[in-house]
Scaffold this active site. Structure first.
Site, mmCIF file in Angstrom:
data_model
loop_
_atom_site.group_PDB
_atom_site.id
_atom_site.type_symbol
_atom_site.label_atom_id
_atom_site.label_comp_id
_atom_site.label_asym_id
_atom_site.label_seq_id
_atom_site.Cartn_x
_atom_site.Cartn_y
_atom_site.Cartn_z
ATOM 1 N N ASP A 28 0.817 -1.216 0.000
ATOM 2 C CA ASP A 28 0.000 0.000 0.000
ATOM 3 C C ASP A 28 0.849 1.265 0.000
ATOM 4 O OD1 ASP A 28 -2.049 -1.774 0.214
ATOM 5 O OD2 ASP A 28 -2.886 -0.949 2.069
ATOM 6 N N HIS A 58 3.713 -2.285 3.150
ATOM 7 C CA HIS A 58 3.754 -0.927 2.605
ATOM 8 C C HIS A 58 5.034 -0.752 1.815
ATOM 9 C CE1 HIS A 58 0.787 -0.682 5.823
ATOM 10 N NE2 HIS A 58 0.238 0.284 5.104
HETATM 11 ZN ZN ZN Z 1 -2.649 3.162 3.203
#
Ligand code: ZN
Length: 417
Positions: A235, A376
């Site tokens: 993400d 991430h």
């Molecule tokens: Zn996010």
């Protein structure tokens, strides 16, 4: 192929529309000379908005064909333009499909019109598009599995070309939209009964269900639905680490899904393009990482649409997946989102843990078949952990897939019991 079509269309005209001659008017254009031959049939309904759209399409096709003739008069071949149609009307809507063939090129145009409401309708208006595309995906594999191009399928599965009749929903995929090797339009018919359509838009007719068993052997050459699979997801990117992350994936014959922010797309156009070429998938993660549950409807829609738009403008690619920032979602947000919402079931907490080994353990300890791992792409430690995460999961016999591939595999397995 064309001859078959014309025969089919003639049959359809005779049988399908025989009892509706009073409702519609058929317009015909027939012209022939030494250089070209035109045969056009199209319906007009007395619904102004619908008729205008149809006539505009016919007029443009006709004019363009004639213009083309002025440019290239060949003595040996006679150029041809044919347009024919199918027509269906129920209590709520009219569904018209125009089949155009111009020399060797086919084009399909569909008009789905809710005449009581005086508007054109999209597929999502009367049926769950998730169901439709799951089934479409399976049928496409079954019928065209040997020629399908997976990256094109991912991009173009959600076709805007559809029509219905008493029995089926038809989806149309123009030449080259799903395969570089298949020259005709791919047509999928899905029995309405199978879609549990509950609205009045479509009259349901009981009809014997078509068997939709999947030829696994064919599918296996593309994705092995029997292997244990896992989806890595990243993400908040793209970021300065993205380029290295996609290289690591490629070196290890792995793919991932990246939920990206609209406001970062422009700065990373080249690396995102490369990522798609490597077989990764891109999803929408809002424009600038807002808490969607705190926003108004218009703001939510804008977060979504601005991100779709900038990804399309920059990469020519349309995401079909959405992951809400902060995982922040509720019923209210869901109804503003047309994309498939994807969350996760393994959270590496890489934003919190500074140690690479901790991230590796969290990513790999509890992985099961079809796990979705959240990471991430904005942390160097995550990038550093990635090779070891891939190695451990490979050792456990997992195959890496994107989220769309994961969904394909789920629907394939469902069909095969
Ligand atoms: Zn996010």
């Amino acid at each position: 192929m064309r001859a078959k079509w014309i025969l089919f269309l003639l049959l359809f005209l005779c049988i399908g529309c025989g009892n509706r001659k009073n409702d519609i008017k058929i317009e015909t254009i027939i012209e022939e000379n030494r250089h070209y031959k035109i045969g056009i049939n199209y319906p007009l309904t007395h619904y102004q908005k619908l008729d205008d759209s149809i006539e505009q399409y016919i007029h443009t096709s006709y004019q363009n064909f004639l213009k083309q003739q002025e440019k290239e008069i060949t003595l040996t071949t006679q150029n041809e333009l044919n347009i024919d149609y199918t027509f269906y009307q129920n209590k709520e809507m009219i569904s018209i499909t125009l089949f155009k063939s111009e020399n060797e090129e086919e084009e399909i145009k569909t008009f789905n019109y809710a005449y009581k409401k005086d508007c054109f309708i999209s597929l999502e208006k009367f049926v769950s598009s998730e169901d439709v595309y799951n089934i479409a995906n399976t049928l496409l594999f079954k019928r065209f599995g040997n020629v399908l191009d997976l990256s094109l399928l991912k991009k173009n599965l959600h076709t805007s070309l559809f029509s219905i009749d008493e029995e089926n929903l038809y989806l149309y995929y123009p030449p080259y939209s799903l395969s570089n090797h298949y020259l005709d339009t791919m047509i999928i018919d899905i029995p309405l009964q199978k879609l549990n359509i509950e609205t009045e838009e479509v009259k349901r007719v009981h009809h014997e269900m078509m068997s939709a068993e999947v030829d696994l052997e064919k599918v296996n050459s593309i994705i092995d639905a029997n292997k244990k699979v896992v989806a890595l997801t990243f993400d908040d990117g793209p970021s300065p680490y993205t380029d290295e992350i996609i290289s690591i994936l490629k070196e290890n014959d792995a793919v991932a899904t990246f939920f990206i922010l609209g406001n970062k797309v422009k700065n990373y156009a080249a690396v995102l393009k490369k990522s798609l070429e490597y077989g990764n998938e891109l999803g929408n993660h809002t424009y600038n990482h807002k808490w969607l549950t705190k926003l108004k409807d218009e703001e939510i829609k804008k977060q979504m649409q601005d991100t779709q738009d900038i990804i399309y403008e920059t990469l020519g690619y349309t995401p079909v997946l959405f992951r809400p920032s902060y995982g922040s979602i509720n019923q209210h947000v869901r109804k503003d989102i047309a994309l498939d919402v994807v969350l996760w079931n393994i959270d590496t907490m890489d934003w919190k843990y500074k140690s690479t080994s901790k991230i590796i353990t969290r990513a790999t300890a509890n992985v099961e078949d079809k796990s979705i791992i959240l990471m991430h792409e904005t942390y160097e430690r995550t990038k550093k952990a990635l090779p070891e995460i891939i190695r451990i999961l490979k050792e456990k016999d997992f195959v890496f897939v994107t989220i769309s591939e994961l969904k394909q595999i789920e629907s394939l397995r469902k069909y095969n019991g």
